[in-house]
Design a protein around this motif. Structure first.
Motif, PDB file in Angstrom:
ATOM      1  N   LEU A 178      34.490  50.296  25.020  1.00 31.25           N
ATOM      2  CA  LEU A 178      34.368  49.670  26.336  1.00 31.25           C
ATOM      3  C   LEU A 178      34.420  48.142  26.331  1.00 31.25           C
ATOM      4  N   PRO A 179      33.799  47.447  25.375  1.00 36.64           N
ATOM      5  CA  PRO A 179      33.701  45.980  25.501  1.00 36.64           C
ATOM      6  C   PRO A 179      35.023  45.268  25.696  1.00 36.64           C
ATOM      7  N   ILE A 180      36.087  45.674  25.009  1.00 41.06           N
ATOM      8  CA  ILE A 180      37.351  44.953  25.139  1.00 41.06           C
ATOM      9  C   ILE A 180      37.936  45.115  26.544  1.00 41.06           C
ATOM     10  N   TYR A 181      37.688  46.252  27.203  1.00 43.74           N
ATOM     11  CA  TYR A 181      38.171  46.448  28.573  1.00 43.74           C
ATOM     12  C   TYR A 181      37.346  45.630  29.560  1.00 43.74           C
ATOM     13  N   SER A 235      43.959  52.409  20.250  1.00 36.74           N
ATOM     14  CA  SER A 235      43.008  51.761  19.326  1.00 36.74           C
ATOM     15  C   SER A 235      43.224  50.248  19.274  1.00 36.74           C
ATOM     16  N   VAL A 236      43.165  49.604  20.459  1.00 35.22           N
ATOM     17  CA  VAL A 236      43.353  48.151  20.528  1.00 35.22           C
ATOM     18  C   VAL A 236      42.239  47.406  19.797  1.00 35.22           C
ATOM     19  N   TRP A 237      41.082  48.043  19.650  1.00 33.53           N
ATOM     20  CA  TRP A 237      39.972  47.438  18.925  1.00 33.53           C
ATOM     21  C   TRP A 237      40.215  47.480  17.419  1.00 33.53           C
ATOM     22  N   ALA A 238      41.216  48.247  16.969  1.00 30.80           N
ATOM     23  CA  ALA A 238      41.464  48.417  15.538  1.00 30.80           C
ATOM     24  C   ALA A 238      42.704  47.682  15.054  1.00 30.80           C
ATOM     25  N   TRP A 239      43.766  47.745  15.844  1.00 29.01           N
ATOM     26  CA  TRP A 239      44.997  47.076  15.433  1.00 29.01           C
ATOM     27  C   TRP A 239      45.883  46.855  16.656  1.00 29.01           C
ATOM     28  N   ARG A 240      46.862  45.911  16.518  1.00 27.62           N
ATOM     29  CA  ARG A 240      47.740  45.509  17.624  1.00 27.62           C
ATOM     30  C   ARG A 240      46.913  45.160  18.857  1.00 27.62           C
ATOM     31  N   GLN A 241      45.976  44.226  18.685  1.00 31.27           N
ATOM     32  CA  GLN A 241      45.017  43.917  19.747  1.00 31.27           C
ATOM     33  C   GLN A 241      45.662  43.282  20.981  1.00 31.27           C
ATOM     34  N   LYS A 242      46.819  42.662  20.814  1.00 34.62           N
ATOM     35  CA  LYS A 242      47.483  42.033  21.960  1.00 34.62           C
ATOM     36  C   LYS A 242      48.005  43.051  22.961  1.00 34.62           C
ATOM     37  N   ARG A 243      47.983  44.343  22.586  1.00 34.04           N
ATOM     38  CA  ARG A 243      48.393  45.384  23.531  1.00 34.04           C
ATOM     39  C   ARG A 243      47.516  45.407  24.774  1.00 34.04           C
ATOM     40  N   ILE A 244      46.322  44.833  24.691  1.00 35.34           N
ATOM     41  CA  ILE A 244      45.398  44.860  25.825  1.00 35.34           C
ATOM     42  C   ILE A 244      46.033  44.203  27.048  1.00 35.34           C
ATOM     43  N   PHE A 245      46.889  43.198  26.836  1.00 36.25           N
ATOM     44  CA  PHE A 245      47.519  42.517  27.969  1.00 36.25           C
ATOM     45  C   PHE A 245      48.541  43.431  28.639  1.00 36.25           C
ATOM     46  N   LYS A 246      49.257  44.217  27.846  1.00 33.19           N
ATOM     47  CA  LYS A 246      50.205  45.179  28.426  1.00 33.19           C
ATOM     48  C   LYS A 246      49.453  46.301  29.131  1.00 33.19           C
ATOM     49  N   ILE A 247      48.344  46.739  28.542  1.00 30.79           N
ATOM     50  CA  ILE A 247      47.543  47.790  29.170  1.00 30.79           C
ATOM     51  C   ILE A 247      47.065  47.343  30.548  1.00 30.79           C
ATOM     52  N   LYS A 248      46.653  46.080  30.641  1.00 30.47           N
ATOM     53  CA  LYS A 248      46.159  45.566  31.929  1.00 30.47           C
ATOM     54  C   LYS A 248      47.244  45.637  33.003  1.00 30.47           C
ATOM     55  N   LYS A 249      48.502  45.422  32.606  1.00 27.44           N
ATOM     56  CA  LYS A 249      49.616  45.478  33.554  1.00 27.44           C
ATOM     57  C   LYS A 249      50.062  46.910  33.836  1.00 27.44           C
ATOM     58  N   SER A 250      49.548  47.865  33.056  1.00 26.02           N
ATOM     59  CA  SER A 250      50.076  49.225  33.112  1.00 26.02           C
ATOM     60  C   SER A 250      49.154  50.233  33.762  1.00 26.02           C
ATOM     61  N   VAL A 251      47.844  50.035  33.690  1.00 29.36           N
ATOM     62  CA  VAL A 251      46.924  51.084  34.134  1.00 29.36           C
ATOM     63  C   VAL A 251      45.986  50.603  35.237  1.00 29.36           C
ATOM     64  N   GLN A 305      35.886  42.870  28.855  1.00 23.34           N
ATOM     65  CA  GLN A 305      36.261  41.484  28.581  1.00 23.34           C
ATOM     66  C   GLN A 305      37.519  41.087  29.358  1.00 23.34           C
ATOM     67  N   HIS A 306      38.432  42.040  29.538  1.00 26.71           N
ATOM     68  CA  HIS A 306      39.698  41.744  30.215  1.00 26.71           C
ATOM     69  C   HIS A 306      39.746  42.291  31.649  1.00 26.71           C
ATOM     70  N   ASN A 307      38.591  42.668  32.187  1.00 23.47           N
ATOM     71  CA  ASN A 307      38.479  43.120  33.578  1.00 23.47           C
ATOM     72  C   ASN A 307      39.427  44.278  33.903  1.00 23.47           C
ATOM     73  N   ILE A 308      39.485  45.248  32.984  1.00 25.33           N
ATOM     74  CA  ILE A 308      40.279  46.449  33.206  1.00 25.33           C
ATOM     75  C   ILE A 308      39.330  47.586  33.568  1.00 25.33           C
ATOM     76  N   PRO A 309      39.528  48.242  34.721  1.00 19.17           N
ATOM     77  CA  PRO A 309      38.635  49.353  35.095  1.00 19.17           C
ATOM     78  C   PRO A 309      38.605  50.422  34.000  1.00 19.17           C
ATOM     79  N   VAL A 310      37.412  50.769  33.544  1.00 19.84           N
ATOM     80  CA  VAL A 310      37.268  51.717  32.445  1.00 19.84           C
ATOM     81  C   VAL A 310      36.030  52.577  32.662  1.00 19.84           C
ATOM     82  N   VAL A 311      36.136  53.849  32.288  1.00 22.29           N
ATOM     83  CA  VAL A 311      34.995  54.768  32.321  1.00 22.29           C
ATOM     84  C   VAL A 311      34.936  55.473  30.968  1.00 22.29           C
TER      85      VAL A 311
END
Length: 381
Positions: free
Chosen positions: A148-151, A121-137, A153-159
């Motif tokens: 979807l929008p936050i992914y 729930s990066v859209w709800a809280w601890r939003q900076k986790r998106i940077f770790k997610i990008k390095k992880s998945v 925005q950060h060019n993370i492949p999402v379906v």
């Protein structure tokens, strides 16, 4: 020719449902695939070999994790070493992001393809986790369109795959059929489903609160009946003991939480996937939860959205009452549950919203997720 082998990790009952559905559809696309990791009875029934019981990962809350930290880190290290020794076609973490995403990061760095199923729930809280997610998945499988929008925005492949529950649950659920399926006697008064969760910790915390709520409802509705599903035999014994200590009565059902919801006129439940399920069976509900004081103090400062329950987040509106922490008292819960039950049948607007949200989430989740994973490992995505 190398064997197609997936390592999947689910940490709780909702993840077991998603994982089992995913495995079933991966087997259709790749009949010779092998499945290992950690999962519950549903995933194991689909052929997963589980390294440890899934319940060892089932813990919720920042403070609550600390007491189990050494064990959890040991399990994660065991998984990491197993994946390095025999690299899988892909690693698939199913929810449980605090456990799986750090593991995904290390595996991705080691050159192993990683998928995360259920967006944190990066859209709800601890939003900076998106940077770790990008390095992880390498691929995120999100359940809901608003994620979807936050992914992007950060060019993370999402379906967006929707939710398997929306595929499985019919658009209309008959209370009469559900009561017959549970072999319940004819009930004259209102029937309330009481769902205090599936984890031992949350059952211990919420069941006494819900029992006191039941007693207050019984004072106002003497003919009210209560159904409580128990996730497993251990939870059943735990709930039975709590009922006996409180001198309270309820019909305990082994599993079948969805059927219990469908058999109910209204539902009182712990926040989580159960609220989505109650929405999909079109039952009025009250959502409640209590955390430890420290966990709640930390989370409430970090929360960036006005709601915690999935029906409200999906609708971006207060469709269902949410009573969290100090608001979750027997007096408040009994009052709101009775109000919600009495008003729901005449409220065609909320019934229409439930139906609309159900249709939105029907995307053949298992099939869509499996195809996205196969496309990724074959280099098509």
């Amino acid at each position: 020719m190398a064997v197609t082998r997936y390592v999947l990790v689910a940490g709780e009952a909702s993840g077991d449902i998603l994982g089992a559905n995913l495995i079933a559809h991966l087997k259709m696309l790749q009949p010779d695939a092998v499945f290992e990791g950690i999962g519950g009875p549903l995933m194991q029934a689909q052929g997963l070999t589980s390294m440890v019981p899934m319940e060892r990962l089932s813990v919720m809350g920042l403070v609550e994790v600390l007491g189990r930290l050494r064990e959890l880190l040991g399990i994660r290290k065991q998984l990491y070493q197993a994946c390095l020794a025999h690299p899988p076609t892909a690693f698939i973490g199913i929810d449980s992001p605090d456990f799986t995403i750090p593991l995904e990061k290390k595996l991705k760095e080691a050159g192993i393809k990683t998928v995360h199923y259920v967006s944190p729930s990066v859209w709800a809280w601890r939003q900076k986790r998106i940077f770790k997610i990008k390095k992880s998945v390498d691929l995120m499988l999100a359940l809901f369109p608003f994620e979807l929008p936050i992914y992007h925005q950060h060019n993370i492949p999402v379906v967006c795959v929707g939710h398997t529950l929306a595929d499985d649950i019919p658009l209309e659920s008959s209370a009469e059929d559900a009561r017959k399926a549970l072999a319940l006697p004819v009930m004259k008064g209102p029937v309330f489903g009481i769902l205090p969760g599936s984890r031992g910790g949350e059952v211990a915390k919420l069941t006494p609160l819900f029992i006191e709520t039941m007693k207050l409802i019984k004072q106002q509705q003497p003919d009210a009946q209560f159904l409580i599903p128990a996730a497993n035999q251990e939870r059943r014994q735990q709930i039975e003991t709590l009922l006996q200590e409180a001198n309270a009565e309820a019909v305990l059902i082994d599993g079948q939480s969805r059927t219990v919801m469908a058999a109910s006129d209204a539902v009182l439940l712990a926040s989580g996937t159960a609220a989505l399920e109650a929405m999909l069976v079109k039952r009025p509900m009250v959502v409640a939860y209590r955390f430890s004081a420290l966990t709640y103090a930390i989370m409430s400062r970090m929360l960036k959205v006005p709601y915690v329950s999935l029906p409200n987040l999906l609708a971006n509106d207060a469709l269902v009452p949410e009573l969290i922490q100090d608001q979750a008292t027997p007096a408040n819960l009994s009052r709101r549950l009775l109000q919600t039950w009495q008003s729901f049948m005449g409220d065609h607007n909320i019934q229409a919203r439930y139906q609309e949200l159900h249709q939105m989430l029907r995307k053949n989740a298992g099939e869509t997720a499996a195809q996205a994973i196969v496309d990724m490992v074959e280099g098509k995505r």
